[in-house]
Write a protein that holds these residues in place. Structure first.
Motif, short mmCIF file in Angstrom:
data_model
loop_
_atom_site.label_atom_id
_atom_site.label_comp_id
_atom_site.label_asym_id
_atom_site.label_seq_id
_atom_site.Cartn_x
_atom_site.Cartn_y
_atom_site.Cartn_z
N GLU A 176 2.57 4.19 7.97
CA GLU A 176 3.12 3.21 8.90
C GLU A 176 2.57 1.81 8.67
OE1 GLU A 176 3.54 2.54 13.75
OE2 GLU A 176 2.25 4.11 12.93
N GLN A 177 1.34 1.70 8.17
CA GLN A 177 0.71 0.41 8.00
C GLN A 177 1.46 -0.49 7.02
OE1 GLN A 177 -2.73 2.51 5.95
NE2 GLN A 177 -2.88 0.51 4.95
N PHE A 178 2.27 0.10 6.14
CA PHE A 178 2.99 -0.69 5.15
C PHE A 178 4.38 -1.11 5.60
CE2 PHE A 178 0.10 2.07 2.63
CZ PHE A 178 -0.71 1.08 2.13
N THR A 179 4.85 -0.62 6.73
CA THR A 179 6.20 -0.95 7.18
C THR A 179 6.23 -1.67 8.53
OG1 THR A 179 6.48 1.21 8.26
CG2 THR A 179 7.18 1.03 5.96
N ARG A 180 5.10 -1.70 9.24
CA ARG A 180 5.12 -2.28 10.58
C ARG A 180 5.37 -3.78 10.59
NH1 ARG A 180 -0.87 -1.41 10.65
NH2 ARG A 180 -0.44 0.60 11.62
N LEU A 182 7.22 -5.44 8.16
CA LEU A 182 8.36 -5.80 7.33
C LEU A 182 9.40 -6.57 8.14
CD1 LEU A 182 8.99 -2.51 5.29
CD2 LEU A 182 7.89 -4.61 4.49
N ALA A 183 10.02 -7.54 7.50
CA ALA A 183 11.11 -8.29 8.15
C ALA A 183 12.39 -7.49 8.05
CB ALA A 183 11.27 -9.65 7.47
N VAL A 184 13.36 -7.89 8.85
CA VAL A 184 14.67 -7.22 8.83
C VAL A 184 15.28 -7.36 7.44
CG1 VAL A 184 16.99 -7.19 9.79
CG2 VAL A 184 15.04 -7.65 11.29
N GLY A 185 15.69 -6.23 6.86
CA GLY A 185 16.27 -6.22 5.53
C GLY A 185 15.26 -5.91 4.44
N GLU A 186 13.96 -6.01 4.73
CA GLU A 186 12.94 -5.66 3.76
C GLU A 186 12.67 -4.16 3.78
OE1 GLU A 186 9.97 -9.42 3.14
OE2 GLU A 186 9.55 -8.11 4.84
N THR A 187 12.24 -3.65 2.65
CA THR A 187 11.89 -2.23 2.55
C THR A 187 10.59 -2.06 1.77
OG1 THR A 187 13.15 -1.88 0.51
CG2 THR A 187 14.31 -1.51 2.61
N TYR A 188 9.96 -0.92 1.96
CA TYR A 188 8.77 -0.53 1.21
C TYR A 188 9.08 0.82 0.58
CZ TYR A 188 3.96 1.09 0.41
OH TYR A 188 2.81 1.58 -0.15
N PHE A 189 9.30 0.83 -0.73
CA PHE A 189 9.75 2.02 -1.45
C PHE A 189 11.01 2.60 -0.80
CE2 PHE A 189 5.36 1.66 -2.81
CZ PHE A 189 5.43 1.98 -4.15
N GLY A 190 11.89 1.72 -0.32
CA GLY A 190 13.15 2.14 0.27
C GLY A 190 13.08 2.46 1.75
N GLY A 192 12.55 1.40 5.64
CA GLY A 192 12.75 0.19 6.42
C GLY A 192 11.63 -0.11 7.39
N PRO A 193 11.74 -1.24 8.12
CA PRO A 193 10.71 -1.67 9.07
C PRO A 193 10.44 -0.61 10.14
CG PRO A 193 12.28 -3.43 8.68
CD PRO A 193 12.84 -2.22 8.03
N ASN A 194 9.15 -0.39 10.43
CA ASN A 194 8.70 0.52 11.49
C ASN A 194 9.17 1.96 11.28
OD1 ASN A 194 7.36 -1.57 13.07
ND2 ASN A 194 9.43 -2.29 13.54
N GLN A 195 9.43 2.32 10.06
CA GLN A 195 9.80 3.70 9.74
C GLN A 195 8.78 4.28 8.76
OE1 GLN A 195 13.82 3.83 8.30
NE2 GLN A 195 14.69 2.89 10.15
#
Length: 284
Positions: A176-180, A182-190, A192-195
């Motif tokens: 979770e620390q890598f997605t919390r 993120l801006a809308v439309g950004e992804t971390y290894f696909g 999305g934000p807060n996922q």
């Protein structure tokens, strides 16, 4: 100037009393060090080490073949000019295939694959005052790729196998620390934000093979392809590794490996990794 290289390993091929089982494993450690004192040509003191573990277990009974492999490695380097220990290799992969094969090499199969890393990863940059700073980009099991599929397997010998799976599900899990943030439309290894997870359903091809090129020289190939039915089906992610293992004698060994990875969820470019090592060692 002082340079040293040491590698040692343990290999095992086991044929137990129960002839249905086949097991083989190999552990190797590679250490390198370079030290410079009053060396006019220049140089930086450094040390690095890599640990590799390969293990395979196979059970064949009547028309069923179950093969599980573990491929793991972890390596670090430390230079006098940096305050940080830096990863050179970090890989963990478990692959298991259950296939129904008879007299013909083709048969129905199901497979499971898990791929991740052992420890956190960092990128390094220069701060405002010229100091080296580290920024964490990955963590243990983040990202973690888990895939399960059903299809057909081609396996004529222990040296080569091919799995074609028209139905394959893949889970990408991240911390979770890598997605919390993120801006809308950004992804971390696909993801999305807060996922923390991304699910895919697609088509998968995997192949593994080992062939002798010369006495004591083995060519190793591994290929994984997967496409997502739910998004950009024509876009295949791939992971290809080519390796050449050369055992010169009981004291000299060399290894070459190149890996090519494309996953547009992580980076829309081909990632490359190359390793070449020559060492003095022994095996037992």
């Amino acid at each position: 100037m002082l340079f040293g290289s040491l590698t040692f390993g343990y290999s095992q091929t086991e044929k137990p009393k129960d002839s249905l089982w086949f097991k083989e494993g190999k552990i190797s450690v590679l250490l390198n060090q370079a030290t410079f004192r009053e060396w006019l040509g220049g140089g930086t003191n450094n040390f690095n080490g890599i640990v590799n573990l390969d293990y395979k277990i196979q059970r064949t009974q009547e028309q069923w073949d179950w093969t599980t492999t573990l491929d793991a490695s972890l390596g670090f380097t430390k230079t006098e000019s940096s305050a940080f220990y830096k990863k050179t290799v970090d890989h963990l992969e478990l692959n298991s295939v259950l296939a129904r094969v008879g007299e013909r090499p083709w048969g129905f199969s199901t497979s499971f694959n898990l791929k991740s890393q052992w420890i956190a990863g960092y990128v390094f940059s220069e701060g405002d005052l010229g100091q080296e700073i580290s920024t964490q980009t990955t963590a243990i099991f983040s990202p973690l790729y888990a895939r399960i599929g059903v299809g057909y397997t081609y396996k004529k010998s222990r040296s080569f196998s091919l799995q074609v799976e028209p139905l394959a599900g893949r889970l990408i899990h991240v911390a979770e620390q890598f997605t919390r943030d993120l801006a809308v439309g950004e992804t971390y290894f696909g993801v999305g934000p807060n996922q923390q997870a991304r699910w895919e359903l697609g088509f998968s091809i995997a192949a593994q093979g080992k062939w002798p090129l010369l006495p004591n020289v083995i060519l190793v190939n591994k290929l994984n392809l997967i496409s997502n039915y739910l998004e950009d089906f024509k876009n295949f992610d791939f992971d290809y590794t080519l390796g050449i293992d050369m055992k010169i004698n009981n004291y000299l060994a060399a290894q070459f490996e190149i890996q090519l990875v494309y996953d547009d969820n992580a980076l829309a470019k081909i990632q490359t990794r190359q390793v070449f090592g020559v060492s003095i060692g022994f095996s037992f």
